[in-house]
Design an enzyme around this catalytic site. Structure first.
Site, PDB file in Angstrom:
ATOM      1  N   SER A 203      -6.451   3.510   4.002  1.00 15.65           N
ATOM      2  CA  SER A 203      -5.837   2.656   2.977  1.00 15.65           C
ATOM      3  C   SER A 203      -6.852   1.742   2.303  1.00 15.65           C
ATOM      4  O   SER A 203      -6.598   0.564   2.061  1.00 15.65           O
ATOM      5  CB  SER A 203      -4.705   1.814   3.580  1.00 15.65           C
ATOM      6  OG  SER A 203      -3.835   1.329   2.586  1.00 15.65           O
TER       7      SER A 203
ATOM      8  N   SER B   3       0.792  -1.237   0.000  1.00 12.09           N
ATOM      9  CA  SER B   3       0.000   0.000   0.000  1.00 12.09           C
ATOM     10  C   SER B   3       0.818   1.278   0.000  1.00 12.09           C
ATOM     11  O   SER B   3       0.231   2.372  -0.021  1.00 12.09           O
ATOM     12  CB  SER B   3      -0.970   0.011   1.186  1.00 12.09           C
ATOM     13  OG  SER B   3      -2.088  -0.812   0.917  1.00 12.09           O
TER      14      SER B   3
ATOM     15  N   LYS C 218      -0.150   3.746  -2.693  1.00 10.89           N
ATOM     16  CA  LYS C 218      -1.157   4.805  -2.589  1.00 10.89           C
ATOM     17  C   LYS C 218      -0.532   6.194  -2.458  1.00 10.89           C
ATOM     18  O   LYS C 218      -1.219   7.198  -2.656  1.00 10.89           O
ATOM     19  CB  LYS C 218      -2.105   4.513  -1.433  1.00 10.89           C
ATOM     20  CG  LYS C 218      -2.951   3.251  -1.641  1.00 10.89           C
ATOM     21  CD  LYS C 218      -3.939   3.052  -0.506  1.00 10.89           C
ATOM     22  CE  LYS C 218      -4.825   1.828  -0.738  1.00 10.89           C
ATOM     23  NZ  LYS C 218      -4.169   0.557  -0.404  1.00 10.89           N
TER      24      LYS C 218
END
Length: 464
Positions: A119, A59, A62
């Site tokens: 997230s 993640s 992102k």
């Protein structure tokens, strides 16, 4: 002859002494795949190991999703109030997710807060579709931006970081991205410094919350985890007017990555950097083999205390043994064990990260008041001009996600044909996934069984 032997013995002794001093002076390096610590303003490298080894970003991806979005806003192709729509494609992403019903509209501002703090994978895809007009178009923008920033070993194949072995990066590249996000869009600092969000009656905590609440000067940025990457983090700390950024890839647990980051920062603020992070060239290795998380286990309570106990660091203890798990047995457990013999994790957190300095206060996030849509066509045209088409990966259809959609459509058609009410799945059909059992209220923006679900590992066939 005697003088010669004496000289050789002296040389060996000096070599051993230097080795011991180097091992004792440096931060713990056990169970970390790669890391780099840089000065956020100059990019000077303070500490690094395997910084150019290819790794899976999870993640941390992102951060690029946010960067491309904020760039679109700065160039007038979108605003914080532009509309993001939960599509069927985005809604079908697995957890971590928000689970909005298809057709739900919310603002770009809401989406940025959700992806950087919570997230949520479904919102990351919906945001990309809003900015670029399609997921494929947004991926083109992400890869074009990576090339422009000089992220030489990075390739994005989705906007959230879920498993795909074709999507790779390095600690060096992620440090460049983190530095650019902080430098180019200071407004983002007001988002990723928060430890959680409150959406309606639900409170959703950031995986980076203990770092933000406990480490002096902590103010960001993003965590990530998939099994093949282990626990990743891009973290930032400001002390005495100086900001450092650390990127850590492949820790054995969330606490290990956080405690290792804390230790890197504590030592890093006493040092000055050397070469610029952009001067780290080439690649020092391939990503870990599949199943990395099963090989790189959590150190456990004794392991944490052996390597990261701040009380012993102040006394100069355990420094030589931090990288060796065999010495975990030398740790006195009396100070961090409950009466029932189990670890006292509250004390362990206090002693490896420090006590909470800031109260946990999540920011309130709602759907907002979306107005208008981003200029998607212009966004793609502007962003892919400097990238060869063959270098732009297109999203590969997820067979599990596609099967879920097909099953739901068939169930819906069957229900309509029989005159029954529309069938709504009561749980995520992905093996091992958990879902809320609470009934959704009429008109709820959440799909029953899809809201804020948390993946639970499937049972091992060997244990069934």
């Amino acid at each position: 002859m005697i003088a010669s032997k004496t000289g050789r013995l002296t040389s060996v002794f000096v070599t051993l002494l230097v080795l011991v001093l180097c091992l004792s002076a440096g931060p713990a390096r056990a169970d970390i795949g790669a890391y780099v610590l840089i000065d956020a303003n100059s990019g000077a490298v303070i500490e690094q190991e395997n910084a150019t080894r290819k790794w899976y970003p999870a993640s941390l991806t992102k951060m690029m999703t946010a960067y491309v979005t904020l760039k679109a806003i700065r160039e007038g192709r979108a605003t914080l109030n532009s509309t993001v729509v939960q599509s069927k494609n985005s809604q079908a992403e697995p957890p971590s997710k928000m689970g909005f019903k298809v057709g739900t509209k919310f603002t770009v501002d809401t989406a940025l807060k959700i992806i950087l703090i919570k997230s949520a994978n479904d919102v990351a895809v919906a945001l990309g579709e809003a900015i670029a007009g399609s997921e494929a178009g947004f991926l083109a923008m992400m890869n074009a931006q990576a090339k422009q920033l000089g992220m030489t070993n990075t390739r994005f194949t989705n906007p959230h970081g879920l498993p795909d072995n074709n999507m790779v990066t390095t600690a060096r590249d992620m440090a460049i991205l983190a530095m650019a996000l902080r430098r180019d869009f200071p407004e983002a600092r007001e988002i990723y410094k928060h430890p959680g969000i409150r959406f309606g009656k639900k409170t959703l905590r950031s995986a980076n919350r203990e770092f933000l609440l406990r480490v002096p000067g902590a103010n960001g940025m993003k965590t990530g985890y998939i099994c093949n990457s282990g626990y990743n983090v891009a973290a930032s700390v400001t002390r005495g007017g100086r900001t450092l950024i650390a990127v850590i890839l492949g820790a054995g647990s969330g606490l290990e990555r956080t405690a290792f980051a804390r230790q890197l920062f504590d030592e890093g603020f006493r040092k000055r950097g050397g070469q610029n992070v952009t001067s780290l060239r080439g690649t020092s290795g391939n990503p870990p083999a599949n199943g990395y998380c099963r090989r790189n286990r959590s150190p456990g309570a004794k392991g944490y205390m052996a390597r990261f106990d701040m009380e012993n660091e102040k006394k100069g203890g355990f420094l030589f043994f931090k990288a060796n798990r065999k010495n975990d047995d030398k740790v006195d457990e009396a100070g961090f064990t409950l009466a029932n013999g189990k670890p006292d994790w509250a004390k362990i957190l206090d002693r490896t990260l420090g006590p909470r300095r800031i109260a946990y206060r999540p920011i309130t996030v709602g759907l907002g008041k979306p107005t208008g849509s981003p200029v998607a066509g212009a966004a793609v045209a502007v962003s892919v001009t400097d990238v060869e088409l063959e270098d732009v990966p297109l999203p590969v259809a997820n067979p599990v996600r596609r099967a879920e959609i097909e099953i739901r459509e068939k169930l819906q058609k069957t229900a309509e044909a029989s005159g029954a009410a529309a069938i709504v799945p009561t749980e995520d059909v992905r093996p091992g996934a958990a879902a809320s059992t609470a009934n959704a209220a009429p008109g709820s923006i959440f799909r029953k069984g899809m809201d804020f679900t948390v993946p639970v590992p499937a049972k091992s066939p060997l244990k069934q």
